[in-house]
Design an enzyme around this catalytic site. Sequence first.
Site, PDB file in Angstrom:
ATOM      1  N   GLY A   1      -2.278 -11.165   7.993  1.00  0.00           N
ATOM      2  CA  GLY A   1      -2.206 -12.621   8.109  1.00  0.00           C
ATOM      3  C   GLY A   1      -3.203 -13.265   9.054  1.00  0.00           C
TER       4      GLY A   1
ATOM      5  N   TRP B   1      -3.174  -4.132   8.996  1.00  0.00           N
ATOM      6  CA  TRP B   1      -2.704  -3.961   7.621  1.00  0.00           C
ATOM      7  C   TRP B   1      -3.138  -2.650   6.968  1.00  0.00           C
ATOM      8  CZ3 TRP B   1      -6.894  -4.360   4.152  1.00  0.00           C
ATOM      9  CH2 TRP B   1      -8.032  -4.989   4.650  1.00  0.00           C
TER      10      TRP B   1
ATOM     11  N   ASP C   1     -12.888  -6.947   9.955  1.00  0.00           N
ATOM     12  CA  ASP C   1     -11.701  -6.217  10.401  1.00  0.00           C
ATOM     13  C   ASP C   1     -12.049  -4.749  10.639  1.00  0.00           C
ATOM     14  OD1 ASP C   1     -10.971  -8.430   8.581  1.00  0.00           O
ATOM     15  OD2 ASP C   1      -8.913  -7.784   8.886  1.00  0.00           O
TER      16      ASP C   1
ATOM     17  N   ASP D   1     -15.691 -11.705   9.865  1.00  0.00           N
ATOM     18  CA  ASP D   1     -14.519 -11.158   9.166  1.00  0.00           C
ATOM     19  C   ASP D   1     -14.616  -9.643   9.010  1.00  0.00           C
ATOM     20  OD1 ASP D   1     -12.100 -11.067   7.885  1.00  0.00           O
ATOM     21  OD2 ASP D   1     -12.822 -11.837   5.973  1.00  0.00           O
TER      22      ASP D   1
ATOM     23  N   THR E   1       2.151  -5.763   4.134  1.00  0.00           N
ATOM     24  CA  THR E   1       1.491  -5.076   3.009  1.00  0.00           C
ATOM     25  C   THR E   1       1.218  -3.604   3.306  1.00  0.00           C
ATOM     26  OG1 THR E   1      -0.706  -5.691   3.845  1.00  0.00           O
ATOM     27  CG2 THR E   1       0.312  -7.201   2.269  1.00  0.00           C
TER      28      THR E   1
ATOM     29  N   GLU F   1      -5.871 -14.620   8.506  1.00  0.00           N
ATOM     30  CA  GLU F   1      -6.519 -15.806   7.939  1.00  0.00           C
ATOM     31  C   GLU F   1      -5.639 -17.051   8.107  1.00  0.00           C
ATOM     32  OE1 GLU F   1      -7.307 -12.751   6.383  1.00  0.00           O
ATOM     33  OE2 GLU F   1      -9.226 -13.155   7.349  1.00  0.00           O
TER      34      GLU F   1
ATOM     35  N   ARG G   1       0.804  -1.234   0.000  1.00  0.00           N
ATOM     36  CA  ARG G   1       0.000   0.000   0.000  1.00  0.00           C
ATOM     37  C   ARG G   1       0.830   1.273   0.000  1.00  0.00           C
ATOM     38  NH1 ARG G   1      -2.394  -3.682   3.233  1.00  0.00           N
ATOM     39  NH2 ARG G   1      -3.881  -4.812   1.952  1.00  0.00           N
TER      40      ARG G   1
ATOM     41  N   ARG H   1     -16.236  -1.592   9.233  1.00  0.00           N
ATOM     42  CA  ARG H   1     -16.678  -2.636   8.314  1.00  0.00           C
ATOM     43  C   ARG H   1     -18.000  -3.278   8.779  1.00  0.00           C
ATOM     44  NH1 ARG H   1     -11.789  -6.386   5.967  1.00  0.00           N
ATOM     45  NH2 ARG H   1     -12.970  -8.282   5.650  1.00  0.00           N
TER      46      ARG H   1
ATOM     47  N   ASN I   1      -9.654  -9.028  12.034  1.00  0.00           N
ATOM     48  CA  ASN I   1     -10.553 -10.049  12.572  1.00  0.00           C
ATOM     49  C   ASN I   1      -9.822 -11.016  13.503  1.00  0.00           C
ATOM     50  OD1 ASN I   1      -9.586 -10.969   9.649  1.00  0.00           O
ATOM     51  ND2 ASN I   1      -9.828 -12.802  10.898  1.00  0.00           N
TER      52      ASN I   1
END
Lengths: 516, 252
Positions: free
Chosen positions: A173, A225, A288, A286, A157, A175, A113, A313, A243
Amino acid sequence: MLRRTLLFLTIPAFAQLKDADWLTYGGNDASWRYSELNQITPANVKQLNLEWVFQTGISGKNETTPLIRGNMMYVTGPDNNAWALDLLTGRQVWRYVKPVPPSLPICCGQVNRGFALSGDTLLKMNLDSTLVALDAKTGAVKWETPLADYKKGYTGTVAPLVIKDKVITGIAGAEFGTRGFIDAYDIKTGKRAWRFYTVPAPNEPGGNTWPKDSTAYQRGGGSTWVTGTYDPETNLTFWGTGNPGPDMNGDVRPGDNLYTCSIVALDADTGQLKWHYQFTPHDVHDWDATEDPVLLDITHEGRKVKAVVMANRNGFYYTFDRATGKLLTTKAYTKVTWAKGIGKDGRPILIPGQDPTPTGNTTCPGGGGGHNWQASAFSPQTGLYYFPTTDGCHTYFMTNQEFVEGAWFQGSTFTGEHHFPVGSILAVDPATGETKWRWEMVSTPTAGILATATGLLFSGDREGYFFALDAKSGKPLWHRQLGGTVIAPPVTWSRAGRQFVTIAAGPSIFTFALTR
Amino acid sequence: MSCRPWPLLILAPILLQAQNPFAGNASEADAGRGLFRIMCRPCHGISAQGGRGPDLTLGVYNNGNSDNDLFRVIYHGVQGTEMPSYGARIGDENVWRMVTYIRSLTTRKEPPPPGDRAAGEAFFWSKGGCGNCHIVGQRGSAFGPELTRIGRKRSLEHLRQSLTDPNADLTPTYYKITVTPRTGPNITGTQRNIDNFTAELMTTDGRIHFFERDAVSSIQRDYVSLMPAYKSLPTQDMNNILLYLLSLRGEN
């Protein structure tokens, strides 16, 4: 002939424009993504023309916020690539690339980014979970510090954030059963100054929000992130956290699961937690909280408050007193079926029966949430706060899944519903979250937003358009097809009396200005 | 995304000989189901009955029917299609788990309906009027989705549903577009392109129309099919046409 005359008439204004840079991910420490540059206006935006294109040659999602200083533009790209470009021609001055390890466990593309900039040092996260410092003149590596083990699913990222002599950065990360953190490093040496784990250990404050006598917290997620913000007055840095892990199976992690899906305010010198707020306790969708935490001064109950705001979100917009963390206002900005609202105690008033099940359960918003990471903008000129939102629902499934180091640890998935419209750009009153206008889009939003002093918003879309909207009304004023999805946010800058707008689309970097 | 030839080259000779280490193992199939739901669901559907990608519950696949064929397709992807490679990402054990899961699904037997394929073909091109909107091989019209290989892509039940309830699972990009001009009657057709500034649609006469949002009153997109629902089709005609559609495998 008429066109020439009009152009001639606008030229005197050109000369008054001072050189303006774009130096940080969010445009300023408060992440307004707003520019005082006033040469491009609603009246002349249709005369925007392409100045140059830089084709990176690297496919993948390009999420970079270009930085502009001196006669250089610094952009990052997918797969650990980065470039310095000549500002006025787009020609490459130097290139940095670090080979990506094979079998890198990463969820959502080998993206980056953007850079942070401090003096002659550029700072950038690499996918293999390192922070690298480059010489801004040459691209040579000054130092590179590993943050965590990429084989376990930790990836880099985020665009780092420079605060005084330190660079603050985070990790992706969640997930993959990782444990999130926010780190600070000395810009000169690359030595770590502090680390704040977004998932506390059992003996630490908040540790009791994870199952007792369990190692679940070590896989607890809470990635970081998206770049935080900084308030020099309180010396606090604000970060959103991702998350909990596994995403959709909450049964293996009973409790609120602090500090996932939260905003944390940390002392920038020490990393000490000053306050936190959890948007979605025990998240199973999920959601985040990796939306930019923007610092604004708002009026709340007749009183001026230095606030931090987030369009989360989970479908709600929130404002806080940024010094104390006191929750001020909440407001749903898209369809929400999981909570009736946010109670006086700051906890969501849950609607029962919304959790994922083995056979699927539909909840709104969907898996990407309403507003996701796509950068928002605030314009002091209109007083409005702008962000893209996905409007919709998903069917969420839950599966029992054994943890395997470095492997997907999501606890199942979600599927889509078919309905239109699916996304929009929203303008809200930042004090109340009340929607002022909504510009509906044909597909879910992908790009960030830039606001300028003349009442323009710039953004892009999935279909490859770069466009300008009227910041007061949301009316589209100009668009240009760039041939590749726009995922990045635009930036604006000026040199030699001309204002430029730069955007990444597809694998290329495009710079526009008014016809000379 | 980056090119990683070495592991594949080294593994390739081994893979040719490989046996599915988890064949028939229910718990490994269950683990494969978890992976399938994450990786494969977007195209093949949550129950593997197809969508954008082919139905995987029939025991017949486009790129070979052995366990090794399935392994190869998942591991390496299929060049020139939307099927990506997963081997480097998840490792061969996990690929075998997915293969085992897919194998566990293929007990779904679909006896072909009693009927007459040739009568179905005749119905398709005459009374049914299907060729007015669909292409098979070199015949027909492009208003609706091409059906040349539809028997490979869709299950019997999916085809039946498409006939009786075309809105249930619409082929992407075949949405209904309605343009309201500043003056004159509305123009309705199937989507060819739509974005935030323009739309392109095809009308039933096969003509393609382009519109800019600025130049019209509105462009409306609806999640509905323009295909008529064949709800009251006599059973015999329905079975005949289903047999014809199932026989369309792009082989002629």
